[in-house]
Design an enzyme around this catalytic site. Structure first.
Site, mmCIF file in Angstrom:
data_model
loop_
_atom_site.group_PDB
_atom_site.id
_atom_site.type_symbol
_atom_site.label_atom_id
_atom_site.label_comp_id
_atom_site.label_asym_id
_atom_site.label_seq_id
_atom_site.Cartn_x
_atom_site.Cartn_y
_atom_site.Cartn_z
ATOM 1 N N LYS A 1 -11.131 -8.833 -58.082
ATOM 2 C CA LYS A 1 -9.796 -8.595 -57.521
ATOM 3 C C LYS A 1 -9.748 -7.185 -56.937
ATOM 4 C CE LYS A 1 -8.481 -12.616 -59.166
ATOM 5 N NZ LYS A 1 -8.022 -12.883 -60.509
ATOM 6 N N TYR B 1 -19.026 -11.292 -49.415
ATOM 7 C CA TYR B 1 -18.990 -10.115 -48.529
ATOM 8 C C TYR B 1 -20.114 -10.056 -47.494
ATOM 9 C CZ TYR B 1 -15.301 -8.560 -51.638
ATOM 10 O OH TYR B 1 -14.142 -8.490 -52.357
ATOM 11 N N THR C 1 2.443 -17.998 -60.568
ATOM 12 C CA THR C 1 2.266 -16.885 -59.630
ATOM 13 C C THR C 1 3.345 -16.884 -58.547
ATOM 14 O OG1 THR C 1 0.794 -16.121 -57.869
ATOM 15 C CG2 THR C 1 0.609 -18.417 -58.437
ATOM 16 N N ASP D 1 -11.076 -10.933 -41.926
ATOM 17 C CA ASP D 1 -9.927 -11.303 -42.749
ATOM 18 C C ASP D 1 -10.200 -12.562 -43.566
ATOM 19 O OD1 ASP D 1 -7.422 -10.972 -43.764
ATOM 20 O OD2 ASP D 1 -6.351 -11.259 -41.869
ATOM 21 N N PHE E 1 -8.162 -11.870 -68.132
ATOM 22 C CA PHE E 1 -7.489 -10.566 -67.966
ATOM 23 C C PHE E 1 -6.109 -10.509 -68.634
ATOM 24 C CE2 PHE E 1 -4.754 -8.400 -64.527
ATOM 25 C CZ PHE E 1 -4.740 -7.177 -65.181
ATOM 26 N N ILE E 2 -5.181 -11.331 -68.175
ATOM 27 C CA ILE E 2 -3.808 -11.204 -68.693
ATOM 28 C C ILE E 2 -3.720 -11.750 -70.116
ATOM 29 C CG2 ILE E 2 -1.372 -11.711 -68.277
ATOM 30 C CD1 ILE E 2 -2.087 -12.165 -65.307
ATOM 31 N N TYR F 1 -5.785 -22.105 -54.008
ATOM 32 C CA TYR F 1 -5.340 -21.561 -55.304
ATOM 33 C C TYR F 1 -3.840 -21.774 -55.479
ATOM 34 C CZ TYR F 1 -3.521 -18.036 -58.549
ATOM 35 O OH TYR F 1 -2.833 -17.394 -59.561
ATOM 36 N N SER G 1 -2.780 -25.319 -55.938
ATOM 37 C CA SER G 1 -3.067 -25.885 -57.267
ATOM 38 C C SER G 1 -2.078 -25.348 -58.309
ATOM 39 C CB SER G 1 -4.516 -25.593 -57.679
ATOM 40 O OG SER G 1 -4.699 -24.207 -57.926
ATOM 41 N N LYS G 2 -1.677 -24.089 -58.182
ATOM 42 C CA LYS G 2 -0.688 -23.541 -59.117
ATOM 43 C C LYS G 2 0.675 -24.206 -58.876
ATOM 44 C CE LYS G 2 -1.116 -20.622 -61.781
ATOM 45 N NZ LYS G 2 -1.568 -20.647 -63.204
HETATM 46 P P1 NAD Z 1 -8.533 -14.767 -65.251
HETATM 47 O O1 NAD Z 1 -9.262 -15.451 -64.151
HETATM 48 O O2 NAD Z 1 -8.839 -13.346 -65.554
HETATM 49 O O3 NAD Z 1 -8.740 -15.564 -66.621
HETATM 50 C C1 NAD Z 1 -8.611 -16.950 -66.707
HETATM 51 C C2 NAD Z 1 -9.109 -17.380 -68.075
HETATM 52 O O4 NAD Z 1 -8.944 -18.806 -68.171
HETATM 53 C C3 NAD Z 1 -10.601 -17.095 -68.294
HETATM 54 O O5 NAD Z 1 -10.805 -16.527 -69.570
HETATM 55 C C4 NAD Z 1 -11.236 -18.480 -68.199
HETATM 56 O O6 NAD Z 1 -12.413 -18.614 -68.992
HETATM 57 C C5 NAD Z 1 -10.128 -19.375 -68.701
HETATM 58 N N1 NAD Z 1 -10.245 -20.752 -68.201
HETATM 59 C C6 NAD Z 1 -10.506 -21.137 -66.921
HETATM 60 N N2 NAD Z 1 -10.568 -22.480 -66.851
HETATM 61 C C7 NAD Z 1 -10.331 -22.944 -68.101
HETATM 62 C C8 NAD Z 1 -10.246 -24.245 -68.661
HETATM 63 N N3 NAD Z 1 -10.441 -25.339 -67.924
HETATM 64 N N4 NAD Z 1 -9.979 -24.366 -69.986
HETATM 65 C C9 NAD Z 1 -9.793 -23.259 -70.757
HETATM 66 N N5 NAD Z 1 -9.885 -22.008 -70.279
HETATM 67 C C10 NAD Z 1 -10.135 -21.855 -68.961
HETATM 68 O O7 NAD Z 1 -6.989 -14.952 -64.931
HETATM 69 P P2 NAD Z 1 -5.782 -13.951 -65.158
HETATM 70 O O8 NAD Z 1 -5.763 -12.980 -64.059
HETATM 71 O O9 NAD Z 1 -5.801 -13.502 -66.561
HETATM 72 O O10 NAD Z 1 -4.568 -14.949 -64.921
HETATM 73 C C11 NAD Z 1 -3.947 -15.637 -65.987
HETATM 74 C C12 NAD Z 1 -2.876 -16.537 -65.425
HETATM 75 O O11 NAD Z 1 -1.940 -15.760 -64.680
HETATM 76 C C13 NAD Z 1 -3.404 -17.596 -64.442
HETATM 77 O O12 NAD Z 1 -2.720 -18.781 -64.680
HETATM 78 C C14 NAD Z 1 -3.075 -17.031 -63.074
HETATM 79 O O13 NAD Z 1 -2.862 -18.065 -62.140
HETATM 80 C C15 NAD Z 1 -1.791 -16.287 -63.374
HETATM 81 N N6 NAD Z 1 -1.531 -15.151 -62.468
HETATM 82 C C16 NAD Z 1 -2.418 -14.106 -62.391
HETATM 83 C C17 NAD Z 1 -2.137 -13.043 -61.557
HETATM 84 C C18 NAD Z 1 -3.051 -11.845 -61.462
HETATM 85 O O14 NAD Z 1 -2.761 -10.928 -60.678
HETATM 86 N N7 NAD Z 1 -4.134 -11.776 -62.218
HETATM 87 C C19 NAD Z 1 -0.970 -13.038 -60.768
HETATM 88 C C20 NAD Z 1 -0.116 -14.134 -60.868
HETATM 89 C C21 NAD Z 1 -0.391 -15.169 -61.735
HETATM 90 P P1 TYD Z 2 -6.641 -10.118 -54.721
HETATM 91 O O1 TYD Z 2 -6.796 -9.007 -55.701
HETATM 92 O O2 TYD Z 2 -7.781 -11.048 -54.489
HETATM 93 O O3 TYD Z 2 -5.317 -10.901 -55.126
HETATM 94 P P2 TYD Z 2 -4.467 -12.019 -54.288
HETATM 95 O O4 TYD Z 2 -5.292 -12.544 -53.183
HETATM 96 O O5 TYD Z 2 -4.196 -13.036 -55.341
HETATM 97 O O6 TYD Z 2 -3.230 -11.301 -53.823
HETATM 98 O O7 TYD Z 2 -6.268 -9.474 -53.323
HETATM 99 C C1 TYD Z 2 -5.168 -8.596 -53.176
HETATM 100 C C2 TYD Z 2 -5.034 -8.267 -51.716
HETATM 101 O O8 TYD Z 2 -6.188 -7.473 -51.333
HETATM 102 C C3 TYD Z 2 -5.057 -9.479 -50.814
HETATM 103 O O9 TYD Z 2 -4.179 -9.244 -49.727
HETATM 104 C C4 TYD Z 2 -6.489 -9.546 -50.311
HETATM 105 C C5 TYD Z 2 -6.916 -8.107 -50.295
HETATM 106 N N1 TYD Z 2 -8.352 -7.842 -50.540
HETATM 107 C C6 TYD Z 2 -9.075 -7.024 -49.677
HETATM 108 O O10 TYD Z 2 -8.545 -6.511 -48.672
HETATM 109 N N2 TYD Z 2 -10.397 -6.790 -49.951
HETATM 110 C C7 TYD Z 2 -11.025 -7.341 -51.032
HETATM 111 O O11 TYD Z 2 -12.270 -7.117 -51.203
HETATM 112 C C8 TYD Z 2 -10.261 -8.161 -51.920
HETATM 113 C C9 TYD Z 2 -10.897 -8.796 -53.118
HETATM 114 C C10 TYD Z 2 -8.928 -8.380 -51.643
#
Ligand code: NAD
Ligand code: TYD
Length: 354
Positions: free
Chosen positions: A199, A351, A134, A290, A12-13, A160, A163-164
Site C-alpha cells: 500500500k 511495477y 470500505t 496510471d 493490518f487492521i 476489489y 467484491s466489497k
Molecule cells: P490485510 O490485507 O492487511 O489483511 C487481511 C487479512 O485477512 C490477512 O491476515 C489475510 O490472511 C486474511 N484473509 C484473507 N482471506 C482470508 C480468508 N479467506 N479467510 C480468512 N482470512 C483471510 O487487510 P486490512 O488492510 O487489514 O483490511 C481489513 C479489512 O478492512 C478488509 O475487509 C478491507 O477491505 C477493509 N478496509 C481496509 C482499508 C485499508 O486502508 N487497509 C480501508 C478500507 C477498508
Molecule cells: P493504495 O494504498 O493501494 O490504496 P487504495 O488504492 O485502496 O486507495 O493506494 C493509495 C493511492 O496511492 C491510490 O490512489 C493509488 C496510489 N498509489 C500510487 O500512486 N503508487 C503506488 O505505488 C501505490 C501502491 C498506490
C-alpha cells in the site's frame, strides 16, 4: 468479558484491533485467519502467552470450521476483517476477491445465522455481526462533490470495490431477511504500524530508505482520506457497543490529501529523521503509468458516527504519519520478514511494466 470471533486478525487492521482489544481488556479474542501473503503472525507475537487469545488458521469459506468455532467458543460478536484488500492485486487476479470477499462473507453469514438462531434469547439479543467495509464502494468523487454519506449510492469501480460492495449487500440482506443483528462500517484509507508494504504509505517509506524510486501513479493528484488505524479501531469498538443494528457507519480521518502530497510529506519526515547528504528523498519520486480505472477522489462524511456515537479521529495527519514512519524505521526485523521472495515477485509484477 465478551468473546469476539475476529476474522482476518493477522492482517493490518485486524492485528491492530486485537492488540488494542487485549491491551484495554475489551474482550477475549478468537482469531480466524487463512494466513495469506498479507498476514503476519509476528504482528501478534506478544499475545502468545495470553490465555484469552486463541489463533486458528483457516478460511472463512470453510463453513464447517466456522460453525465448529462458533459452537466451541460461543462468541458474542463476529468482526469480519478477512478480505483480499489490495486494488492493484484485484486488477491482476479478481478471482481471489470473489472467493474471499463475496463467497467467504456469505459462508460466514450463513454459519452466523444458524448459530445465532439457536442462541438462548438473552444471548441472541446481545449478538452482533460487524462487517468491515470500505469507502471505495461509493465510487469516485469530482473535486466539488460532497463527501460520501451512508446513503450515497454504491458505484464500485474496481474488482476489489465491487467484491466489497457485494459482501456489504449480503450483510444488509441478512439483516433485512433473517433479522441477523448486523452492523457495517465503511472506512477510508487506513495507515499506521503493521501495514503490508504493497500500500502507498509503507511502500513509499521502505522504498525511500532503500534509495529506490517512489512510484506515483498518473499525475499524483488522486485524493484519498487518511485514517490512523488506532482511530479506526476505537471507532469499531464504539460501533460494536453502541451502533444501531442494521445500520452502516462511515469512518474517516478528515484528512483529504493528494497522493503527491502524501509522498512528499513522507519524504520531508525522512529528510529530518534519517537525512541524506545534500539530497532530499523527494528526488526519488517517479511518475509511472496510471492504475486502470483509478478512482480520482474519496472523501468521507463521518457526521453520523460523530453525532450519534460521539466519535472523532484523535490523530492528525502529520503526527500520525510521523509515528508511522518512525515505526517502520524502528522495526527492521518486521520489515525484513515481510520483504520475502513473494513480495519481490509482487513488485516485479506491478511495477516492471509501468
Ligand atoms: P490485510 O490485507 O492487511 O489483511 C487481511 C487479512 O485477512 C490477512 O491476515 C489475510 O490472511 C486474511 N484473509 C484473507 N482471506 C482470508 C480468508 N479467506 N479467510 C480468512 N482470512 C483471510 O487487510 P486490512 O488492510 O487489514 O483490511 C481489513 C479489512 O478492512 C478488509 O475487509 C478491507 O477491505 C477493509 N478496509 C481496509 C482499508 C485499508 O486502508 N487497509 C480501508 C478500507 C477498508
Ligand atoms: P493504495 O494504498 O493501494 O490504496 P487504495 O488504492 O485502496 O486507495 O493506494 C493509495 C493511492 O496511492 C491510490 O490512489 C493509488 C496510489 N498509489 C500510487 O500512486 N503508487 C503506488 O505505488 C501505490 C501502491 C498506490
Amino acid at each position: 468479558m465478551q468473546t469476539l470471533l475476529v476474522t482476518g486478525g493477522a492482517g493490518f487492521i485486524g492485528a491492530n484491533f486485537i492488540l488494542l482489544a487485549r491491551q484495554l481488556q475489551w474482550a477475549n479474542i478468537i482469531n480466524l485467519d487463512k494466513l495469506t501473503y498479507a498476514s503476519n503472525l509476528g504482528n501478534l507475537a506478544e499475545l502468545q502467552t495470553d490465555k484469552n487469545y486463541h489463533f486458528v488458521q483457516g478460511d472463512i469459506n470453510n463453513f464447517e470450521l466456522v460453525s465448529y468455532l462458533l459452537s466451541q467458543y460461543q462468541p458474542d460478536t463476529i468482526i469480519n476483517f478477512a478480505a483480499e484488500s489490495h486494488v492493484d492485486r484485484s486488477i491482476f487476479s479478481p478471482q481471489n476477491f470473489i472467493n474471499t470477499n463475496v463467497l467467504g462473507t456469505f459462508q460466514l453469514l450463513e454459519a452466523s445465522r444458524f448459530y445465532w438462531q439457536k442462541l438462548p434469547s438473552a444471548k441472541q439479543k446481545q449478538f452482533r455481526f460487524l462487517h468491515i467495509s470500505t469507502d471505495e464502494v461509493y465510487g469516485s468523487l469530482n473535486p466539488q462533490d460532497p463527501a460520501f454519506r451512508e446513503d450515497t449510492p454504491y458505484a464500485p469501480n474496481s474488482p476489489y470495490s465491487a467484491s466489497k460492495a457485494a459482501s456489504d449487500h449480503f450483510v444488509r440482506a441478512y439483516y433485512h431477511t433473517y433479522g441477523l443483528p448486523t452492523l457495517t462500517t465503511n472506512c477510508s484509507n487506513n495507515y499506521g504500524p503493521l501495514q503490508f508494504p504493497e500500500k502507498l504509505i509503507p511502500l513509499t517509506i521502505l522504498n525511500a530508505v532503500d534509495g529506490k524510486p517512489l512510484p506515483i501513479y498518473g499525475d499524483g493528484q488522486n485524493i484519498r482520506d487518511w485514517l490512523y488505524v488506532i482511530d479506526h479501531c476505537q471507532a469499531i469498538y464504539l460501533v460494536l457497543q453502541q451502533g444501531k443494528i442494521g445500520e452502516t457507519y462511515n469512518i474517516g480521518g478528515l484528512n483529504e490529501k493528494t497522493n503527491l502530497t502524501v509522498v512528499k510529506t513522507i519524504c520531508a519526515i525522512l529528510d529530518e529523521l534519517v537525512p541524506q547528504l545534500n539530497l532530499s528523498y523527494s528526488s526519488l519520486i517517479t511518475f509511472v503509468k496510471d492504475r486502470p480505472g483509478h478512482d480520482r477522489r474519496y472523501a468521507i462524511d463521518c457526521s453520523k458516527i460523530s453525532q450519534e456515537l460521539g466519535w472523532q479521529p484523535q490523530e492528525n495527519f502529520d503526527s500520525g504519519l510521523r509515528k508511522t514512519v518512525q515505526w517502520y524505521l524502528n522495526n527492521s526485523y518486521w520489515v525484513n520478514q515481510v520483504r520475502s521472495g513473494a513480495y519481490q515477485n509482487w513488485l516485479k509484477q506491478n511495477y516492471d511494466n509501468r
